[in-house]
Design a protein around this motif. Structure first.
Motif, PDB file in Angstrom:
ATOM      1  N   ALA A  64       0.826  -1.202   0.000  1.00 23.54           N
ATOM      2  CA  ALA A  64       0.000   0.000   0.000  1.00 23.54           C
ATOM      3  C   ALA A  64       0.865   1.258   0.000  1.00 23.54           C
ATOM      4  N   ALA A  65       1.963   1.227   0.757  1.00 22.90           N
ATOM      5  CA  ALA A  65       2.864   2.378   0.795  1.00 22.90           C
ATOM      6  C   ALA A  65       3.460   2.654  -0.577  1.00 22.90           C
ATOM      7  N   GLU A  66       3.782   1.587  -1.302  1.00 19.28           N
ATOM      8  CA  GLU A  66       4.348   1.769  -2.641  1.00 19.28           C
ATOM      9  C   GLU A  66       3.291   2.268  -3.623  1.00 19.28           C
ATOM     10  N   VAL A  67       2.055   1.824  -3.471  1.00 18.57           N
ATOM     11  CA  VAL A  67       0.976   2.351  -4.304  1.00 18.57           C
ATOM     12  C   VAL A  67       0.869   3.863  -4.110  1.00 18.57           C
ATOM     13  N   HIS A  68       0.912   4.290  -2.852  1.00 14.04           N
ATOM     14  CA  HIS A  68       0.841   5.721  -2.548  1.00 14.04           C
ATOM     15  C   HIS A  68       2.006   6.466  -3.187  1.00 14.04           C
TER      16      HIS A  68
ATOM     17  N   ALA B 278      -0.339   6.169 -13.413  1.00 15.20           N
ATOM     18  CA  ALA B 278      -1.774   6.261 -13.701  1.00 15.20           C
ATOM     19  C   ALA B 278      -2.578   5.193 -12.962  1.00 15.20           C
ATOM     20  N   ALA B 279      -2.077   3.956 -12.941  1.00 15.48           N
ATOM     21  CA  ALA B 279      -2.807   2.880 -12.264  1.00 15.48           C
ATOM     22  C   ALA B 279      -2.888   3.132 -10.765  1.00 15.48           C
ATOM     23  N   ALA B 280      -1.809   3.648 -10.177  1.00 11.93           N
ATOM     24  CA  ALA B 280      -1.810   3.941  -8.740  1.00 11.93           C
ATOM     25  C   ALA B 280      -2.789   5.070  -8.428  1.00 11.93           C
ATOM     26  N   ARG B 281      -2.827   6.081  -9.265  1.00  8.89           N
ATOM     27  CA  ARG B 281      -3.765   7.180  -9.039  1.00  8.89           C
ATOM     28  C   ARG B 281      -5.207   6.700  -9.202  1.00  8.89           C
ATOM     29  N   ASP B 282      -5.438   5.820 -10.158  1.00 13.56           N
ATOM     30  CA  ASP B 282      -6.784   5.245 -10.327  1.00 13.56           C
ATOM     31  C   ASP B 282      -7.174   4.422  -9.101  1.00 13.56           C
TER      32      ASP B 282
ATOM     33  N   ASP C 191      -4.910  14.465   1.075  1.00 11.00           N
ATOM     34  CA  ASP C 191      -5.246  15.327  -0.066  1.00 11.00           C
ATOM     35  C   ASP C 191      -6.384  14.731  -0.880  1.00 11.00           C
ATOM     36  N   TRP C 192      -6.368  13.417  -1.063  1.00 13.50           N
ATOM     37  CA  TRP C 192      -7.436  12.757  -1.815  1.00 13.50           C
ATOM     38  C   TRP C 192      -8.724  12.697  -0.991  1.00 13.50           C
ATOM     39  N   MET C 193      -8.585  12.461   0.313  1.00 14.33           N
ATOM     40  CA  MET C 193      -9.769  12.354   1.168  1.00 14.33           C
ATOM     41  C   MET C 193     -10.529  13.676   1.264  1.00 14.33           C
ATOM     42  N   GLN C 194      -9.845  14.779   1.069  1.00 15.16           N
ATOM     43  CA  GLN C 194     -10.498  16.090   1.120  1.00 15.16           C
ATOM     44  C   GLN C 194     -10.971  16.553  -0.252  1.00 15.16           C
TER      45      GLN C 194
END
Length: 327
Positions: free
Chosen positions: A222-226, A234-238, A276-279
């Protein structure tokens, strides 16, 4: 008098100790990797030995799993924990076992305005109920009702409710997940391992569109996805977008079951890292997407808790109460 509060996670276990006769004896949180210990009892014995503790007067541990008959089988660890066995293994007078999100809900009372950010303002009502939800190693849910200005958490296993897709992308995700599991819960998605799974789904969808016969994507943490998302992958942001959207819809679903005008508090280890994404507007859009019940959900404030010690503080508060009741 020595008190111990513990927040036991599938990944990390944290403890805080307090000597009521010597406030300077302990001052920091003690952390251990949970999986390095064969049992909870071995972990406790190590804690006491390392800190030269001969006797404990009161202890409370927040645990990831349903507590029944003074015993709990942990959801994300192969541990069975029993109050009587704890007392047999370590010198302790009083022990309380509570669900980890019960402890987190107790910790809300100890938050300061600096400990959280407002995700959605709603219409705060100090006489209302609360709801505590958090994605971490698992997905926790604790309804909290209010009577006369006091808040009373209720343990639950709401994170294991069936995942219900809302659009074509989520329909595709559910079909893909059903190829791996018979039962797909929100915890399968809204957790650390869930974010890893979402990344694999998004990466495979992108790759198959170009190379239909390509091998499956290797699972990354999960940390690496972030980190990949921050670098523009692009895949991680999706994957993070999907995570946040589904998180929003789950919180909205829980709010329909437990209206919480005194605030919905989002805790757990993942939310602050994705602040940042949660807000974003997307989280709020999916949170409010409740059809004819949107006006009900619109009234409920949502707060993202940035303090990762809320569950630990709640466990220590319960340990303190045990001590005070005894004297």
């Amino acid at each position: 008098m020595l008190l111990i509060g513990g927040d036991i996670g599938g990944t990390t276990s944290r403890f805080y100790m307090k000597d009521t006769t010597d406030e300077t004896r302990f001052g920091s949180v003690v952390t251990y990797p949970s999986r390095e210990f064969p049992s909870f009892y071995a972990l406790l014995q190590h804690l006491l030995h390392e800190h030269d503790i001969a006797h404990v007067h009161g202890a409370c541990f927040g645990l990831p799993g349903p507590v029944a008959d003074r015993q709990v089988d942990l959801t994300n660890l192969p541990w069975r924990i029993n109050v009587d066995e704890i007392k047999r293994r370590i010198p302790v007078d009083q022990v309380e076992l509570v669900n980890d999100f019960y402890a987190a809900a107790l910790g809300v009372d100890l938050l300061t305005p600096a400990d959280y950010v407002c995700v959605y303002e709603g219409q705060y009502d100090p006489k209302g109920n609360r709801l505590v939800i958090g994605a971490g190693t698992g997905l926790g849910v604790a309804p909290v009702y209010q009577i006369g200005g006091c808040f009373y958490p209720q343990p639950s296993e709401g994170g294991h409710m069936d995942f219900a897709p809302l659009n074509q992308e989520q329909d595709d995700l559910l079909r893909w997940l059903h190829s791996q599991w018979d039962h797909v819960s929100y915890e399968n998605i809204l957790s650390g391992s869930g974010l890893e799974t979402l990344y694999r789904f998004c990466a495979e969808q992108k790759r198959s569109a170009i190379h239909p016969s390509a091998d499956k994507i290797t699972l990354v943490s999960a940390a690496e996805v972030h980190q990949r998302a921050l670098e523009g992958d692009a895949a991680a942001r999706d994957a993070i977008r999907l995570f946040v959207n589904i998180y929003g819809e789950f919180v909205g679903n829980a709010a329909l079951i437990w209206p919480s005008r005194a605030g919905i508090y989002l805790t757990g280890g993942i939310g602050p890292k994705l602040a940042d994404w949660m807000q974003s507007r997307e989280f709020v859009r999916f949170f409010l997407n409740k059809g004819t019940m949107r006006p009900l959900v619109e009234k409920m404030p949502v707060y993202l808790v940035m303090d990762d010690k809320m569950g630990l503080k709640g466990a220590m508060l319960m340990a303190q109460r045990l001590f005070e009741e005894k004297i």
